[in-house]
Design a protein around this motif. Structure first.
Motif, PDB file in Angstrom:
ATOM      1  N   GLN A  67      75.652 -51.708  26.114  1.00  0.00           N
ATOM      2  CA  GLN A  67      76.223 -50.401  25.819  1.00  0.00           C
ATOM      3  C   GLN A  67      77.168 -50.012  26.955  1.00  0.00           C
ATOM      4  O   GLN A  67      76.818 -50.129  28.135  1.00  0.00           O
ATOM      5  CB  GLN A  67      75.121 -49.349  25.680  1.00  0.00           C
ATOM      6  CG  GLN A  67      74.309 -49.509  24.408  1.00  0.00           C
ATOM      7  CD  GLN A  67      73.363 -48.368  24.166  1.00  0.00           C
ATOM      8  OE1 GLN A  67      73.510 -47.281  24.716  1.00  0.00           O
ATOM      9  NE2 GLN A  67      72.367 -48.590  23.325  1.00  0.00           N
ATOM     10  N   TYR A  68      78.342 -49.516  26.582  1.00  0.00           N
ATOM     11  CA  TYR A  68      79.321 -49.044  27.545  1.00  0.00           C
ATOM     12  C   TYR A  68      79.397 -47.527  27.442  1.00  0.00           C
ATOM     13  O   TYR A  68      79.457 -46.977  26.344  1.00  0.00           O
ATOM     14  CB  TYR A  68      80.696 -49.655  27.268  1.00  0.00           C
ATOM     15  CG  TYR A  68      80.731 -51.137  27.516  1.00  0.00           C
ATOM     16  CD1 TYR A  68      80.519 -52.040  26.471  1.00  0.00           C
ATOM     17  CD2 TYR A  68      80.952 -51.651  28.791  1.00  0.00           C
ATOM     18  CE1 TYR A  68      80.532 -53.406  26.694  1.00  0.00           C
ATOM     19  CE2 TYR A  68      80.967 -53.011  29.025  1.00  0.00           C
ATOM     20  CZ  TYR A  68      80.755 -53.876  27.975  1.00  0.00           C
ATOM     21  OH  TYR A  68      80.761 -55.237  28.198  1.00  0.00           O
ATOM     22  N   PHE A  69      79.396 -46.881  28.604  1.00  0.00           N
ATOM     23  CA  PHE A  69      79.277 -45.428  28.653  1.00  0.00           C
ATOM     24  C   PHE A  69      80.582 -44.757  29.047  1.00  0.00           C
ATOM     25  O   PHE A  69      81.354 -45.279  29.865  1.00  0.00           O
ATOM     26  CB  PHE A  69      78.205 -45.017  29.664  1.00  0.00           C
ATOM     27  CG  PHE A  69      76.814 -45.217  29.163  1.00  0.00           C
ATOM     28  CD1 PHE A  69      76.216 -46.468  29.167  1.00  0.00           C
ATOM     29  CD2 PHE A  69      76.082 -44.141  28.668  1.00  0.00           C
ATOM     30  CE1 PHE A  69      74.936 -46.666  28.691  1.00  0.00           C
ATOM     31  CE2 PHE A  69      74.790 -44.319  28.195  1.00  0.00           C
ATOM     32  CZ  PHE A  69      74.217 -45.576  28.200  1.00  0.00           C
ATOM     33  N   GLY A  70      80.798 -43.565  28.467  1.00  0.00           N
ATOM     34  CA  GLY A  70      81.839 -42.685  28.946  1.00  0.00           C
ATOM     35  C   GLY A  70      81.380 -41.963  30.206  1.00  0.00           C
ATOM     36  O   GLY A  70      80.235 -42.104  30.635  1.00  0.00           O
ATOM     37  N   ALA A  71      82.295 -41.171  30.763  1.00  0.00           N
ATOM     38  CA  ALA A  71      82.001 -40.476  32.021  1.00  0.00           C
ATOM     39  C   ALA A  71      81.113 -39.251  31.827  1.00  0.00           C
ATOM     40  O   ALA A  71      80.585 -38.719  32.797  1.00  0.00           O
ATOM     41  CB  ALA A  71      83.298 -40.070  32.704  1.00  0.00           C
ATOM     42  N   GLY A  72      80.970 -38.803  30.575  1.00  0.00           N
ATOM     43  CA  GLY A  72      80.064 -37.703  30.301  1.00  0.00           C
ATOM     44  C   GLY A  72      80.770 -36.354  30.209  1.00  0.00           C
ATOM     45  O   GLY A  72      81.877 -36.165  30.719  1.00  0.00           O
TER      46      GLY A  72
ATOM     47  N   TYR B 160      73.669 -39.490  24.208  1.00  0.00           N
ATOM     48  CA  TYR B 160      72.477 -39.256  25.018  1.00  0.00           C
ATOM     49  C   TYR B 160      72.593 -37.889  25.680  1.00  0.00           C
ATOM     50  O   TYR B 160      73.691 -37.431  26.009  1.00  0.00           O
ATOM     51  CB  TYR B 160      72.348 -40.302  26.128  1.00  0.00           C
ATOM     52  CG  TYR B 160      72.084 -41.703  25.654  1.00  0.00           C
ATOM     53  CD1 TYR B 160      73.126 -42.573  25.355  1.00  0.00           C
ATOM     54  CD2 TYR B 160      70.782 -42.181  25.526  1.00  0.00           C
ATOM     55  CE1 TYR B 160      72.884 -43.870  24.932  1.00  0.00           C
ATOM     56  CE2 TYR B 160      70.527 -43.482  25.110  1.00  0.00           C
ATOM     57  CZ  TYR B 160      71.585 -44.316  24.816  1.00  0.00           C
ATOM     58  OH  TYR B 160      71.338 -45.601  24.403  1.00  0.00           O
TER      59      TYR B 160
ATOM     60  N   LEU C  63      76.175 -37.803  27.332  1.00  0.00           N
ATOM     61  CA  LEU C  63      76.812 -39.091  27.549  1.00  0.00           C
ATOM     62  C   LEU C  63      76.988 -39.810  26.221  1.00  0.00           C
ATOM     63  O   LEU C  63      76.056 -39.887  25.421  1.00  0.00           O
ATOM     64  CB  LEU C  63      75.970 -39.965  28.478  1.00  0.00           C
ATOM     65  CG  LEU C  63      75.845 -39.502  29.921  1.00  0.00           C
ATOM     66  CD1 LEU C  63      74.785 -40.308  30.653  1.00  0.00           C
ATOM     67  CD2 LEU C  63      77.164 -39.611  30.640  1.00  0.00           C
TER      68      LEU C  63
ATOM     69  N   ARG D 198      85.454 -33.006  30.315  1.00  0.00           N
ATOM     70  CA  ARG D 198      84.506 -33.476  31.335  1.00  0.00           C
ATOM     71  C   ARG D 198      83.532 -32.359  31.720  1.00  0.00           C
ATOM     72  O   ARG D 198      82.357 -32.610  31.960  1.00  0.00           O
ATOM     73  CB  ARG D 198      85.246 -33.938  32.589  1.00  0.00           C
ATOM     74  CG  ARG D 198      85.947 -35.266  32.459  1.00  0.00           C
ATOM     75  CD  ARG D 198      84.964 -36.423  32.230  1.00  0.00           C
ATOM     76  NE  ARG D 198      83.838 -36.417  33.139  1.00  0.00           N
ATOM     77  CZ  ARG D 198      83.845 -36.867  34.379  1.00  0.00           C
ATOM     78  NH1 ARG D 198      84.960 -37.361  34.887  1.00  0.00           N
ATOM     79  NH2 ARG D 198      82.750 -36.832  35.129  1.00  0.00           N
TER      80      ARG D 198
ATOM     81  N   GLU E 270      85.994 -50.751  34.211  1.00  0.00           N
ATOM     82  CA  GLU E 270      85.726 -49.565  33.403  1.00  0.00           C
ATOM     83  C   GLU E 270      85.923 -49.853  31.915  1.00  0.00           C
ATOM     84  O   GLU E 270      86.869 -50.517  31.520  1.00  0.00           O
ATOM     85  CB  GLU E 270      86.676 -48.425  33.804  1.00  0.00           C
ATOM     86  CG  GLU E 270      86.472 -47.890  35.212  1.00  0.00           C
ATOM     87  CD  GLU E 270      85.216 -47.018  35.299  1.00  0.00           C
ATOM     88  OE1 GLU E 270      84.585 -47.001  36.355  1.00  0.00           O
ATOM     89  OE2 GLU E 270      84.877 -46.378  34.307  1.00  0.00           O
TER      90      GLU E 270
ATOM     91  N   TYR F   6      76.612 -44.038  20.361  1.00  0.00           N
ATOM     92  CA  TYR F   6      75.385 -43.317  20.715  1.00  0.00           C
ATOM     93  C   TYR F   6      75.736 -42.050  21.483  1.00  0.00           C
ATOM     94  O   TYR F   6      76.718 -42.008  22.221  1.00  0.00           O
ATOM     95  CB  TYR F   6      74.501 -44.181  21.633  1.00  0.00           C
ATOM     96  CG  TYR F   6      74.340 -45.617  21.190  1.00  0.00           C
ATOM     97  CD1 TYR F   6      75.308 -46.570  21.511  1.00  0.00           C
ATOM     98  CD2 TYR F   6      73.222 -46.038  20.473  1.00  0.00           C
ATOM     99  CE1 TYR F   6      75.171 -47.888  21.118  1.00  0.00           C
ATOM    100  CE2 TYR F   6      73.077 -47.361  20.074  1.00  0.00           C
ATOM    101  CZ  TYR F   6      74.062 -48.276  20.404  1.00  0.00           C
ATOM    102  OH  TYR F   6      73.920 -49.587  20.007  1.00  0.00           O
TER     103      TYR F   6
END
Lengths: 111, 114
Positions: free
Chosen positions: A100-105, A35, A90, A9, A1, A33
């Motif tokens: 690119q590494y994403f958060g959980a949104g 999204y 996101l 959240r 992660e 970023y």
């Protein structure tokens, strides 16, 4: 992660309210970023930043605004939420032009 | 204009069988290609990428992808599917002089049945 965090959240809010979605990363990435994604659908870039005090609009027009005062923090603000803003948001970060590494949104619902 | 297409909204496979999720792209210059996976109510997780070099790229969880320049494709593959592979898969491309921005495909729902 990856170490990129989004809060809240889940958010249910009434029309006309001002909201801020938080995004923070502890990896020291220069690029960040935002999204927008409807459930099970493709991602649309709405904002990006290449560094502190640098923000640009993405490919999808959005009424939201962003700021980048610190490297690790990239909040998104909606001055007056509407039902059409209901979606998942996101946040992602990258170093240079790499992965690119994403958060959980944040899943936003505007009533 | 740059674009990514995932022609299948859904792919169904039986556990233990090989799987393929298709992706084609259009980009100026040499492409940077990525695959991500999204589980329900989660963000996207990076699986693998192609920048240059060997056309067969190996990634996380036993996935691999084959870059085919003549067919402008980057299909995701796995020799033996698991039920836990069931998720939404996104192909993404970054073209020349696009900074870090990615263009994502519309996603393919993979369903692996026991």
């Amino acid at each position: 992660e990856a170490d990129i965090y989004q809060t809240p959240r889940y958010l249910v809010i009434g029309t006309g309210k001002k909201i801020t979605l938080e995004c923070s990363q502890t990896m020291g990435h220069d690029k960040m970023y935002w999204y927008q994604q409807d459930p099970g659908m493709e991602l649309h870039l709405i904002h990006y930043s290449y560094g502190v005090n640098s923000t640009e609009k993405g490919d999808l027009s959005s009424e939201s605004t962003v700021s980048r005062i610190r490297t690790e923090h990239f909040p998104l603000t909606l001055e007056s939420a509407r039902p059409s803003h209901t979606s998942q948001y996101l946040c992602a970060s990258s170093v240079g032009e790499n992965i690119q590494y994403f958060g959980a949104g944040t899943r936003l619902s505007v009533l | 204009a740059q674009s990514v297409a995932q022609p299948e909204d859904q792919v169904n496979v039986a556990e233990g069988n090989p799987l393929t999720v298709k992706c084609t792209y259009s980009v100026s210059g040499n492409p940077y290609l990525f695959w991500y996976v999204q589980y329900p109510n989660r963000g996207l997780q990076f699986l693998l990428k192609y920048i240059t070099g060997d056309n067969l790229v190996k990634g996380s969880y036993g996935f691999e992808a084959e870059f085919n320049k003549s067919q402008t494709s980057f299909h995701l593959k796995k020799p033996s599917a698991l039920v836990s592979d069931s998720a939404l898969y996104f192909c993404a491309v970054r073209g020349y002089n696009q900074g870090g921005k990615l263009i994502f495909g519309q996603g393919t729902e993979l369903s692996v049945k026991p």
